[in-house]
Structure formats: C-alpha cells, structure tokens
Scaffold this motif. Structure first.
Motif, PDB file in Angstrom:
ATOM      1  N   ALA A 264      33.150  19.350  51.460  1.00 44.34           N
ATOM      2  CA  ALA A 264      34.514  19.106  51.914  1.00 44.34           C
ATOM      3  C   ALA A 264      35.117  17.902  51.196  1.00 44.34           C
ATOM      4  CB  ALA A 264      34.521  18.881  53.426  1.00 44.34           C
ATOM      5  N   MET A 265      34.333  16.845  51.071  1.00 47.29           N
ATOM      6  CA  MET A 265      34.795  15.652  50.366  1.00 47.29           C
ATOM      7  C   MET A 265      35.254  15.989  48.956  1.00 47.29           C
ATOM      8  SD  MET A 265      32.491  12.201  50.835  1.00 47.29           S
ATOM      9  CE  MET A 265      31.335  12.907  49.738  1.00 47.29           C
ATOM     10  N   VAL A 266      34.417  16.756  48.259  1.00 46.70           N
ATOM     11  CA  VAL A 266      34.719  17.095  46.863  1.00 46.70           C
ATOM     12  C   VAL A 266      35.957  17.979  46.790  1.00 46.70           C
ATOM     13  CG1 VAL A 266      33.859  18.343  44.838  1.00 46.70           C
ATOM     14  CG2 VAL A 266      32.320  16.836  46.137  1.00 46.70           C
ATOM     15  N   ALA A 267      36.031  18.983  47.674  1.00 45.07           N
ATOM     16  CA  ALA A 267      37.166  19.908  47.638  1.00 45.07           C
ATOM     17  C   ALA A 267      38.475  19.202  47.962  1.00 45.07           C
ATOM     18  CB  ALA A 267      36.915  21.055  48.621  1.00 45.07           C
ATOM     19  N   VAL A 268      38.462  18.357  48.990  1.00 41.71           N
ATOM     20  CA  VAL A 268      39.680  17.669  49.400  1.00 41.71           C
ATOM     21  C   VAL A 268      40.121  16.670  48.325  1.00 41.71           C
ATOM     22  CG1 VAL A 268      40.667  16.066  51.085  1.00 41.71           C
ATOM     23  CG2 VAL A 268      39.258  17.987  51.865  1.00 41.71           C
ATOM     24  N   GLN A 269      39.161  15.908  47.780  1.00 41.65           N
ATOM     25  CA  GLN A 269      39.511  14.913  46.759  1.00 41.65           C
ATOM     26  C   GLN A 269      40.126  15.581  45.530  1.00 41.65           C
ATOM     27  OE1 GLN A 269      39.505  11.726  47.089  1.00 41.65           O
ATOM     28  NE2 GLN A 269      39.876  11.043  44.990  1.00 41.65           N
ATOM     29  N   LYS A 270      39.624  16.736  45.160  1.00 39.20           N
ATOM     30  CA  LYS A 270      40.159  17.447  43.988  1.00 39.20           C
ATOM     31  C   LYS A 270      41.627  17.789  44.178  1.00 39.20           C
ATOM     32  CE  LYS A 270      39.279  21.522  41.100  1.00 39.20           C
ATOM     33  NZ  LYS A 270      38.408  22.722  40.909  1.00 39.20           N
ATOM     34  N   VAL A 271      41.968  18.267  45.388  1.00 32.21           N
ATOM     35  CA  VAL A 271      43.360  18.633  45.673  1.00 32.21           C
ATOM     36  C   VAL A 271      44.232  17.382  45.784  1.00 32.21           C
ATOM     37  CG1 VAL A 271      44.895  19.720  47.360  1.00 32.21           C
ATOM     38  CG2 VAL A 271      42.717  20.804  46.760  1.00 32.21           C
ATOM     39  N   LEU A 272      43.704  16.327  46.407  1.00 32.19           N
ATOM     40  CA  LEU A 272      44.480  15.093  46.526  1.00 32.19           C
ATOM     41  C   LEU A 272      44.839  14.532  45.149  1.00 32.19           C
ATOM     42  CD1 LEU A 272      42.721  13.139  49.439  1.00 32.19           C
ATOM     43  CD2 LEU A 272      44.741  14.617  49.546  1.00 32.19           C
ATOM     44  N   GLU A 273      43.885  14.509  44.244  1.00 37.02           N
ATOM     45  CA  GLU A 273      44.152  13.962  42.916  1.00 37.02           C
ATOM     46  C   GLU A 273      45.182  14.799  42.169  1.00 37.02           C
ATOM     47  OE1 GLU A 273      40.431  13.568  40.914  1.00 37.02           O
ATOM     48  OE2 GLU A 273      39.772  11.862  42.135  1.00 37.02           O
TER      49      GLU A 273
ATOM     50  N   GLN B  71      48.031  20.328  57.897  1.00 34.09           N
ATOM     51  CA  GLN B  71      47.913  21.746  57.565  1.00 34.09           C
ATOM     52  C   GLN B  71      46.823  22.009  56.529  1.00 34.09           C
ATOM     53  OE1 GLN B  71      51.752  23.135  56.315  1.00 34.09           O
ATOM     54  NE2 GLN B  71      52.759  22.616  58.253  1.00 34.09           N
ATOM     55  N   GLN B  72      46.771  21.186  55.489  1.00 33.26           N
ATOM     56  CA  GLN B  72      45.954  21.524  54.332  1.00 33.26           C
ATOM     57  C   GLN B  72      44.497  21.041  54.427  1.00 33.26           C
ATOM     58  OE1 GLN B  72      47.026  23.609  52.047  1.00 33.26           O
ATOM     59  NE2 GLN B  72      48.959  23.695  53.203  1.00 33.26           N
ATOM     60  N   VAL B  73      44.270  19.866  54.946  1.00 34.58           N
ATOM     61  CA  VAL B  73      42.903  19.353  54.968  1.00 34.58           C
ATOM     62  C   VAL B  73      41.990  20.202  55.852  1.00 34.58           C
ATOM     63  CG1 VAL B  73      41.443  17.408  55.672  1.00 34.58           C
ATOM     64  CG2 VAL B  73      43.446  17.014  54.231  1.00 34.58           C
ATOM     65  N   PRO B  74      42.401  20.591  57.083  1.00 33.89           N
ATOM     66  CA  PRO B  74      41.531  21.483  57.856  1.00 33.89           C
ATOM     67  C   PRO B  74      41.261  22.802  57.130  1.00 33.89           C
ATOM     68  CG  PRO B  74      43.172  20.505  59.277  1.00 33.89           C
ATOM     69  CD  PRO B  74      43.572  20.160  57.875  1.00 33.89           C
ATOM     70  N   ARG B  75      42.277  23.326  56.439  1.00 36.88           N
ATOM     71  CA  ARG B  75      42.088  24.573  55.693  1.00 36.88           C
ATOM     72  C   ARG B  75      41.052  24.389  54.590  1.00 36.88           C
ATOM     73  NH1 ARG B  75      43.639  26.416  50.972  1.00 36.88           N
ATOM     74  NH2 ARG B  75      44.942  24.587  50.551  1.00 36.88           N
ATOM     75  N   LEU B  76      41.144  23.283  53.863  1.00 37.84           N
ATOM     76  CA  LEU B  76      40.198  23.020  52.787  1.00 37.84           C
ATOM     77  C   LEU B  76      38.783  22.812  53.330  1.00 37.84           C
ATOM     78  CD1 LEU B  76      42.403  20.564  50.701  1.00 37.84           C
ATOM     79  CD2 LEU B  76      41.653  22.835  49.968  1.00 37.84           C
ATOM     80  N   MET B  77      38.666  22.072  54.426  1.00 40.11           N
ATOM     81  CA  MET B  77      37.342  21.823  54.997  1.00 40.11           C
ATOM     82  C   MET B  77      36.704  23.094  55.537  1.00 40.11           C
ATOM     83  SD  MET B  77      38.015  18.117  56.884  1.00 40.11           S
ATOM     84  CE  MET B  77      36.330  17.945  57.478  1.00 40.11           C
ATOM     85  N   ALA B  78      37.509  23.953  56.132  1.00 43.39           N
ATOM     86  CA  ALA B  78      36.980  25.203  56.686  1.00 43.39           C
ATOM     87  C   ALA B  78      36.607  26.193  55.598  1.00 43.39           C
ATOM     88  CB  ALA B  78      38.001  25.818  57.634  1.00 43.39           C
ATOM     89  N   GLY B  79      37.184  26.024  54.427  1.00 45.81           N
ATOM     90  CA  GLY B  79      36.992  27.010  53.375  1.00 45.81           C
ATOM     91  C   GLY B  79      35.895  26.700  52.380  1.00 45.81           C
ATOM     92  N   VAL B  80      35.131  25.635  52.583  1.00 46.01           N
ATOM     93  CA  VAL B  80      34.129  25.269  51.575  1.00 46.01           C
ATOM     94  C   VAL B  80      32.914  26.192  51.592  1.00 46.01           C
ATOM     95  CG1 VAL B  80      34.801  22.848  51.473  1.00 46.01           C
ATOM     96  CG2 VAL B  80      33.054  23.562  53.121  1.00 46.01           C
ATOM     97  N   ALA B  81      32.702  26.913  52.702  1.00 41.87           N
ATOM     98  CA  ALA B  81      31.556  27.823  52.787  1.00 41.87           C
ATOM     99  C   ALA B  81      31.886  28.921  53.780  1.00 41.87           C
ATOM    100  CB  ALA B  81      30.301  27.074  53.223  1.00 41.87           C
ATOM    101  N   SER B  82      31.227  30.059  53.609  1.00 43.02           N
ATOM    102  CA  SER B  82      31.420  31.190  54.504  1.00 43.02           C
ATOM    103  C   SER B  82      30.151  31.399  55.319  1.00 43.02           C
ATOM    104  CB  SER B  82      31.746  32.447  53.693  1.00 43.02           C
ATOM    105  OG  SER B  82      31.909  33.554  54.541  1.00 43.02           O
ATOM    106  N   LEU B  83      30.186  31.000  56.582  1.00 44.59           N
ATOM    107  CA  LEU B  83      29.057  31.192  57.483  1.00 44.59           C
ATOM    108  C   LEU B  83      29.351  32.349  58.428  1.00 44.59           C
ATOM    109  CD1 LEU B  83      28.200  27.492  58.438  1.00 44.59           C
ATOM    110  CD2 LEU B  83      27.450  28.822  56.456  1.00 44.59           C
ATOM    111  N   ARG B  84      28.388  32.676  59.275  1.00 38.60           N
ATOM    112  CA  ARG B  84      28.582  33.788  60.221  1.00 38.60           C
ATOM    113  C   ARG B  84      29.519  33.413  61.355  1.00 38.60           C
ATOM    114  NH1 ARG B  84      22.733  36.589  61.311  1.00 38.60           N
ATOM    115  NH2 ARG B  84      21.742  34.666  60.593  1.00 38.60           N
ATOM    116  N   VAL B  85      29.861  32.149  61.426  1.00 34.54           N
ATOM    117  CA  VAL B  85      30.860  31.695  62.398  1.00 34.54           C
ATOM    118  C   VAL B  85      31.888  30.879  61.622  1.00 34.54           C
ATOM    119  CG1 VAL B  85      29.257  31.654  64.337  1.00 34.54           C
ATOM    120  CG2 VAL B  85      29.542  29.610  62.939  1.00 34.54           C
TER     121      VAL B  85
END
Length: 957
Positions: A888-897, A927-941
């Motif tokens: 999540a850290m990596v994904a969010v930082q990439k979009v922020l930059e 709106q965007q940070v929760p979306r990015l954090m939720a989207g870093v992996a696909s689990l069964r939940v």
C-alpha cells in the motif's frame, strides 16, 4: 574369483558428537573464545583418515542427520523429545565438517525427512544385494539389525570393535535377524522410545531365545507370569508402534541423492583435494594437518592478508543467533533458508577468488585520480557505494569520506573531512560532490549499498537526491535469511569467509573511541574500500539465490521499493507541537505527585514506589495481601502481572500501576519528543528499520512511534502533539481488521468468509455463533467477548489467557474456545495444518511468499515448542499484513508523486498510513487512498481501508 568390492558407510552424526566430546575446546585462534571452535572438525578429520587407512574401499559415504522431522515424529510426537539441544559450538562446526569431508574424498549425504540410520540401511541393503561388502562405522547399537554376511559394523572408538553376525549374537544374546524384536522389547531411552516396562536386555534375550520371535512372545503373552508379564500384556497395544519406530528402513527413495542407485558409482571414493584441504586447514588454524599435506600446496597458494577478528559492523540486525561458519570452498555452496536449499552457482569461484586475489584499493586525493574513477563508475554495470560519516543519525550526519567499488577486489576511498596533524591535503568536499552529482542523480547508473536508506539521507543532507539504487545487501539477507544477522561483517564472514577490519579496530571503544574523521587516512581508506568491496562481493553471493526464486525475489523487490518510500517518509518527518508537550508534561508531573501522596495514604507511610522490596513489605507484611507468585530467587513478586491481579481487589496496586504508566509516558514521550525535533525542520524524523522484525513488520525508533500507549486518555493525548503545518491537516488511512481478514483468506472458513464478504460486523457475527443467538440479539458484552476471542485465538491465546482477559473462570473460557472452533471449523483446520507444515518445513509463509523461520518448532523444550506453535499460526497473518501495508505504501506513494505532490506521507504505524496534506486535497485523499490500499492484492475477502482527518494525529482517528 575376484575380491568383492567394499562400501564404507560412516554414521556422520555419531562421529561428530563423539569427536566433539572427545576433543578439548580447540579454536581457530588458540586461546580466543570468540574465534570458531575446531575440536569436532579436527576429531572428525583424524577419525576419517584413520578409517580410510585401515579399511580401503571402492565406495564411501558419510551420512548425517538432516535438520527437521521425519516420519517417526509423525508416528510418535515424543520421539527424541528428551534429547538436549545441540551445543552452539558443535552446531557451528557442522557446515565446515561437511565441507572438509567432501575435500577428503567422501560423499556427504544429509537427506531431509530421512534419518541417517535409514539412509545407511538403504545403502547397505542395496550394496549387499549386489554382493558388495559393507562396513558401517558407528557406535550405535541400533544398526546391529542391519548386520548379515555382507554387512559388518565397526566401532573405531572402541579399539575397532566388530559387530558381525557372531559378534552381535555374542553381545546381545540374539542374532541380527532378531535385533528389531529385541529393541522393541527393550526400548530406546536415547530416542525416547518406550519398551516393555521392567524388561531389560537379559529378559528380552531370554524371551526371544525361548519363544523364537516377538510375534511368538505376543501369542503366548498370557503364559508369562509376574510383573513383567503384566507389563507385557499392558504394552501389547504399543508394540506395533514401537516396531515402526525402531525398524531401520532399507527402501528409502534416494534417487535424488545417489543417482543410479542401486548402482554405487555416485559413491566412488575420490582423491583428497590437496589444495582445497590446505586452504581449509589454514582458515581454521589447523597447522599440523596443513603441514602433513604434500608441500606443493604451500608453494601454490597465494599469500593473503591475515584475517582479523570479525566484529559487528554498521547495519541493522534484530537477531542474536551466532554466525555460521564460512561457506564451502568445494562444490556448490548451499544456503539454508528456513528449510529450503538454494544453490549459488558461482559461490565456489567467488569464495576462492576472495581468498586468493590481490586487492586494488586506491585513495583519491587528487583530481586526476578522481576523474579516472569517475570514468570507471560511469562505465560499470553496478557500483557499490558507501559513506563514512560523523553520526549514526542519518538526518544530521556529515560526510567524512566516500568509498566506491566497481568490481570485486577493486575499490577507492575519497577522504573529504579527515582532521589531525597527519591528515593529507584532501579534495574539497562540495566540489567533489558536484563532480559526482551527475552520476549519483542518474537513475540509469545502477548502484548498490548496505542499508542504502542511510546513505541516501547522507547525500540528501548536501542537496543530492541519489537515484538508481538497485540493490541493498542488508535487505537481500533479510529476505533470504531473516533469522540471521544482517550486518556487513556478518554477511562477509557467513558468505565469503572474509573477516575484515572492524570499526573498533580503527576508532577504539567506549569513552576512548575517536571520531572517524581522526582516523589516519591510510587506515580509513583500507577500512572504507573493504566495506564497498565486501558489499559487492556479498551481492554477488546473494543475488543469484534471490533471482532463482520468484516469490522471494518479489518480496525483495517489495523491500527495495519500500526503502525508497520510507526514505521520503523519514525525510519529511512530522511536525511536533512543543508547547503542547510541555503542558502535558507539567500535567502528568502534577498527577504523578498526587498518586504518590494517595499511595502513601493507602500504605500508611511514605515509601519508594519503584522499590520491589518496599512494595513487598507493604503489600504482604503490612496489608496482608496474598502472594500471587515468586521470583526465581524466591522473593515475593510485585511485577506488573501481580499488580494487575491485586488491583482487582486492592486500591494501592491500582495506584502503583497508574503511577508507573504515567511516569513512563512522561519520561519516554512528553519530556523527550520536543527535544528530538530536528533544529532545522522542527520535525521529528523517526527511523524505520526494515531488517529487524522476523514477520516483515517495520520497527520505528528515535522516536518509537509504534509504542505510544493509546489505551489510556493520557497516552492518546500524546498523539495530539503530532500536528499539521498551517493550512494543512493530518489524515490517517487504516486497514480495517486486517489480520482477521487474512485469517478468513488463509483458513477459507465459510462463516468467516461470509461475514467479511457481506460486510457484517465480524465480532457481532462471532458472538452470534459462539453464544447461539441471532446477530440482532447480541449484546455489547457478548460482542466484547467475541472480539477478545477473535483476536486472542489468532495470537494463539490459551483458555487460561482468555479467562484472564475476560475475567472469567478457565472452564468457561475453554467452552467458549470449543464453541468457536465448532462454529469456525476452517479456522481450527488451518491452525492444525499450519502447525504440521511448520514442523515439517521449519518455517511458514505469508500469502505472498515471505518466509518466517521457526527454529524452536521441534524443540524438545515444551514451552519453547508451544511458543513456536503459536507463532506458526500468527506469523502468516502478521507477515501478510506487513506485506500488504508495504504494498500500500508503495502504491500510494507512486500516485502521490505523479498526481498529488503536495500530499506527503509522514508516518507508517502498524496497519496505518499517516499523511500531511493541504485542506483542499482532503476529498481526493478520502476517495483515492482507500481505493489504492484495497486494490494492492486480491484476497478471498475484500480489503477495507478507512480514513480519518483532523488537525492532529489523534483527532484524525
């Protein structure tokens, strides 16, 4: 008729124990207890040399027990449970013993999941079937069952004692064909295998001589009188299990270890490798053995620098295990990574090259030499770079010098700020940095370091943003061997067999330690060049291991990307409200004084609230409180656990607890935080250590942001002092119930999956299941109980722990746990399967492949083993959560930059990311940070992240 060929099989595990206990405490450096132990190594070499002289053979193998469980552990969990753990000095000699045995010309076998006895049995059987004579060298009487006309056992430690068919019969009273029956009856105290109680060797031999076999004894068990007869009949149910445990297997699948079996060509005796043996003997200080080798070895060996004692170097390590011995100099090196074996294809050449090559180290004190080296680094595919500085505080460190290495053995040091009367003229620091800047800031030029985040900060202190860091040897080690030290000196010793100059060698220790800037330049250059050179060498040893394993490589790439993000997080820091902290300290101080007076009144006298002795006298002598437990010395304990229990019934212990809590809060945070702010920025710049926690979690220090107590109002108020700059706000984005969601994914439990997939309150859903009511009927008290159960069980909480947490009796707690597992059978199955996997493999994995070592999972020590079992259940969840927050850290930082550079990530704490942002960007972040954090992996939940916003960190929750 030609003479039959001979196979010699050495019980290596028996040999190494005997050698270790037979030899004195010998060391590579005589008299230096910190140098490697060599007693077992020397004993093993001499025993094998004598055996080879006395019993020439066509084929030979030395067989050792591999670490980890075997089929016998699955049959009988208490198998070998009474054995003491191997001594550290012996364990450290195993790898070099394997190395030198190969160099002596023997095949070495250590087959995972198969005991040495079973490997010996299989090889002996295969050889005997072909008419090959087999000599087994061992002191283990259990192997007597293998003896036949082709198989003989000798014990070199007992004047060559032989156990052939006649010898076994004379010694035990039964022939080899009945030795399994004999052992079943007698049992094996060494391996913790029960026999028939009160049946010793004489009784067992008498019965077998009289009845002819164990089956015949069992058939007539009713006729055997007395206590031993009763014991035999009581043991009938056990005897089949005993047979499985004591019978040596002769049909193991060894195809991957002895190619061509039953043909024995793979075990053909080899000639001793004179040069390799000479180098080995030299490395371990075995002068007598080295001198006994052919003189050609000494003549052909290139002189090397004398090794210096290994010492801890700069780097991060959260592990206290001793370093293992140097790598093998013959054959492919194998690095044990939590139960798996990774071969480093170039390890042999690397180790030999390191030991024998000449070193080209330059000291750059003129512009021509600098320009020549600039051309080298521009042309090199990968350059190791290291800094020498004035401080371990990266934000305040100033450069003393820079070292570079472009290929193994070739390095240079640029002294920039050395002082003292003997210091030579040095190139001007700022001008050197400007010459280096284009290369440093060019991402196309790949760079390598040991703990690169520190060096990035140092260069940033001079306005240089280093780009192109491709590798970090500290993080390579952290991913491959999380349970071992990751300092450069440890890595060089472990993977290269190199002992280098230590910082203390140059600067001294304690109060007499001098700054690095005062070290003479020639000595500083040797040390700094060696650092860069070793970093490049270690990378060449570790990188192939990572590159060959997709999952671990992905974890390593995540760590490298996380290091990049953490550099920016640390660099920006978080603003501190110093006046608010001062006010809080004053308030806490006043309350602490009040608590002291209240405690004096309750005790009826003044006393030292921090003195266990005085507390004990007042609690137990004056106020007659019950003694809850005692210390190891027999004193009446007043530790925190005791205080918490007494506080349920007595007011004074409650006052003591509150006093301790507030005193710690004041001393650790409100008094100190403001002083830790950087004078230039007014912010605290915590250090996030990546290579400490075995689960992959980050460790925060200077200050520690993870341990701010948030269960009390006073603790939560400390977070109010972490504030936003004018015009900005603080936002906190936190994964919701992340470890429970991971448990649902890992276990696949239907009820848990349903709760998360449908957005239910999982604690309320659990309460409904456990208490047998509808979700709508669950009370707040029942939900609280369920929350404790949910989180407690994933941390391996026992019924005792649950009872203590809920304030209920242990029987009720046990019933709650039983009902929980009845309603969530998938969770129970996951826990059982995970413990079994951990016992078999020695490690568990996160969802994404991070390996989590469990060295005590098969410990004979019950409490240690139980703790490892709890860790086996919890570690995949903690580790997966650590992986997710880094993703999540990596994904969010990439979009922020790319899109929102005005939003700064300023902290990472547990499952939470904290930001400082302009008020105008709040809607975007929500709106965007929760979306990015939720989207870093696909689990069964589904993953869920929630955002809070406020003027300070506390109000953002």
């Amino acid at each position: 008729m030609s003479k039959p060929k001979t196979l010699v099989l050495v019980d290596g595990s028996s040999y190494l124990y005997r050698a270790f206990h037979a030899m004195p405490d010998l060391r590579a450096v005589p008299g230096d207890p910190s140098s490697p132990a060599t007693g077992a190594i020397q004993g093993m070499i001499k025993m094998l040399q004598a055996l080879r002289r006395e019993h020439p053979a066509d084929y030979a193998a030395c067989i050792f027990d591999a670490p980890g469980p075997t089929f016998r552990d699955a049959i009988y969990p208490a198998y070998k449970a009474t054995r003491k753990p191997m001594q550290d000095d012996l364990r450290a000699q195993i790898a070099p013993i394997h190395e030198v045995v190969r160099q002596l010309g023997w095949s070495v076998l250590a087959v995972p999941g198969v005991e040495a006895d079973d490997v010996i049995g299989t090889l002996a059987h295969a050889a005997a079937q072909q008419g090959v004579d087999v000599i087994v060298s061992s002191g283990d009487k259990d192997l007597s069952q293998l003896v036949n006309e082709h198989v003989t056992i000798i014990d070199t430690m007992k004047q060559g004692k032989r156990r052939d068919v006649a010898g076994v019969t004379a010694e035990f009273g039964v022939p080899p064909a009945l030795m399994v029956d004999f052992q079943i009856l007698v049992g094996d105290s060494v391996d913790n295998v029960p026999g028939v109680p009160k049946v010793g060797e004489k009784t067992a031999a008498k019965w077998l001589q009289e009845y002819g076999s164990l089956d015949a004894i069992i058939a007539q068990a009713d006729q055997i009188k007395g206590v031993v007869g009763q014991n035999l009949r009581a043991s009938l149910g056990w005897l089949p299990t005993g047979r499985q445990l004591v019978t040596i297997k002769t049909d193991c699948d060894l195809a991957d270890w002895v190619p061509g079996l039953p043909a024995l060509d793979a075990l053909a005796v080899g000639e001793p490798q004179t040069q390799a043996l000479y180098d080995f003997y030299k490395r371990y200080g075995l002068k007598g053995l080295a001198q006994a080798l052919p003189t050609a070895a000494a003549a052909t060996t290139t002189p090397t620098r004398p090794a210096k004692p290994a010492a801890l170097a700069r780097g991060e390590s959260g592990d206290l295990f001793a370093d293992p011995p140097p790598p093998s100099a013959e054959g492919p090196q194998h690095l044990t990574v939590e139960g798996d074996l990774f071969a480093a294809p170039n390890a042999t050449e690397l180790a030999q090259a390191v030991e024998h090559r000449s070193l080209a180290y330059d000291t750059i004190v003129d512009w021509d030499t600098l320009e020549r080296w600039l051309a080298k680094v521009q042309a090199a595919e990968l350059v190791a770079i290291d800094t020498e500085t004035t401080s371990l505080d990266a934000m305040r460190a100033e450069l003393v010098g820079i070292s570079l290495s472009v290929q193994p053995g070739e390095a240079a040091y640029i002294p920039l700020a050395h002082t003292g009367p003997e210091a030579p003229a040095q190139l001007p620091l700022l001008e050197v940095l400007e010459r280096l800047r284009p290369w440093l800031e060019d991402a196309r030029h790949a760079k390598l370091g040991q703990h690169i985040k520190y060096d990035r900060h140092v260069f940033a202190n001079y306005g240089i943003e280093v780009r192109g860091y491709a590798h970090d040897t500290m993080l390579q080690s952290y991913v491959l061997e999380v349970h071992k030290p990751h300092s450069l000196s440890s890595l060089a010793q472990r993977h290269l067999g190199r002992s280098g100059i230590s910082y203390e060698d140059l600067c001294g220790k304690g109060v007499h330690q001098i700054p690095f800037a005062q070290v003479p330049v020639d000595k500083a250059a040797a040390y700094a060049c060696e650092d860069a050179d070793q970093t490049l060498d270690v990378h060449q040893a570790l990188w192939p291991l990572l590159a060959a394993h997709d999952k671990l490589r992905a974890i390593y790439e995540l760590e490298i990307a996380s290091s990049e993000v953490l550099y920016h997080v640390e660099r920006h820091g978080v603003l501190i409200d110093a006046p608010l902290l001062a006010a809080q300290s004053q308030q806490l101080g006043a309350r602490i004084v009040e608590l002291e007076q209240e405690a004096y009144a309750l005790a009826g006298q003044p006393f030292n609230l921090s003195s266990p002795k005085q507390l004990g006298e007042i609690f137990f002598d004056k106020l007659d409180m019950p003694v809850v437990k005692k210390t190891a010395t027999g004193a009446r304990s007043t530790d925190e656990e005791v205080l918490e229990k007494l506080a349920l019934d007595y007011p004074l212990p409650a006052k003591i607890l509150e006093h301790r809590s507030l005193s710690k809060l004041k001393g650790t945070y409100t008094d100190k935080l403001a002083g830790m702010a950087h004078p230039r920025t007014g912010r605290v710049h915590t250090h996030y250590a990546q290579a400490v926690a075995v689960t992959g979690r980050l460790s925060s220090n200077e200050p520690n942001l993870q341990n701010i107590p948030i269960r009390t109002p006073e603790g939560r108020r400390v977070r109010e002092a972490f504030v936003a700059a004018p015009g900005c706000v603080i936002a906190s984005a936190d994964y919701s119930q992340i470890e429970l969601r991971i448990m649902a994914h890992l276990s696949g439990d239907h009820a848990l999956l349903h709760a998360f997939q449908h957005g239910l309150d999982v604690h309320r859903a659990t309460a409904a299941e456990v208490f047998g009511v509808s979700v709508h009927e669950v009370t707040q008290e029942q939900r609280r109980y369920a929350k404790v159960i949910n989180f407690g069980l994933i941390y391996g909480m026992s019924s005792f722990g649950l009872a203590r947490n809920l304030g209920i009796d242990q029987t009720a707690a046990k019933n709650y746990i039983q009902r929980y597992f009845e309603r969530y059978p998938g969770v129970k199955q996951y826990m059982d399967d995970t413990k079994a996997q951990a016992k078999a493999m020695g490690y568990v994995e996160t969802v994404f492949g991070r390996r989590l070592m469990l060295p005590e999972i098969n410990s004979p020590n019950g409490p240690r083993r139980a703790a490892a079992e709890r860790a086996a259940i919890n570690a995949p969840m903690q580790g997966t959560a650590a992986d997710l927050i880094k993703m999540a850290m990596v994904a969010v930082q990439k979009v922020l930059e790319a899109e929102k550079p005005s939003i700064k990530m300023i902290m990472q704490v547990h499952d939470e990311l904290v930001f400082e942002l302009p008020e105008s960007e709040v809607d975007w972040l929500r709106q965007q940070v929760p979306r990015l954090m939720a989207g870093v992996a696909s689990l069964r939940v589904p993953l869920l992240a929630e955002v809070g916003v406020g003027p300070n960190w506390e109000q953002a929750h």
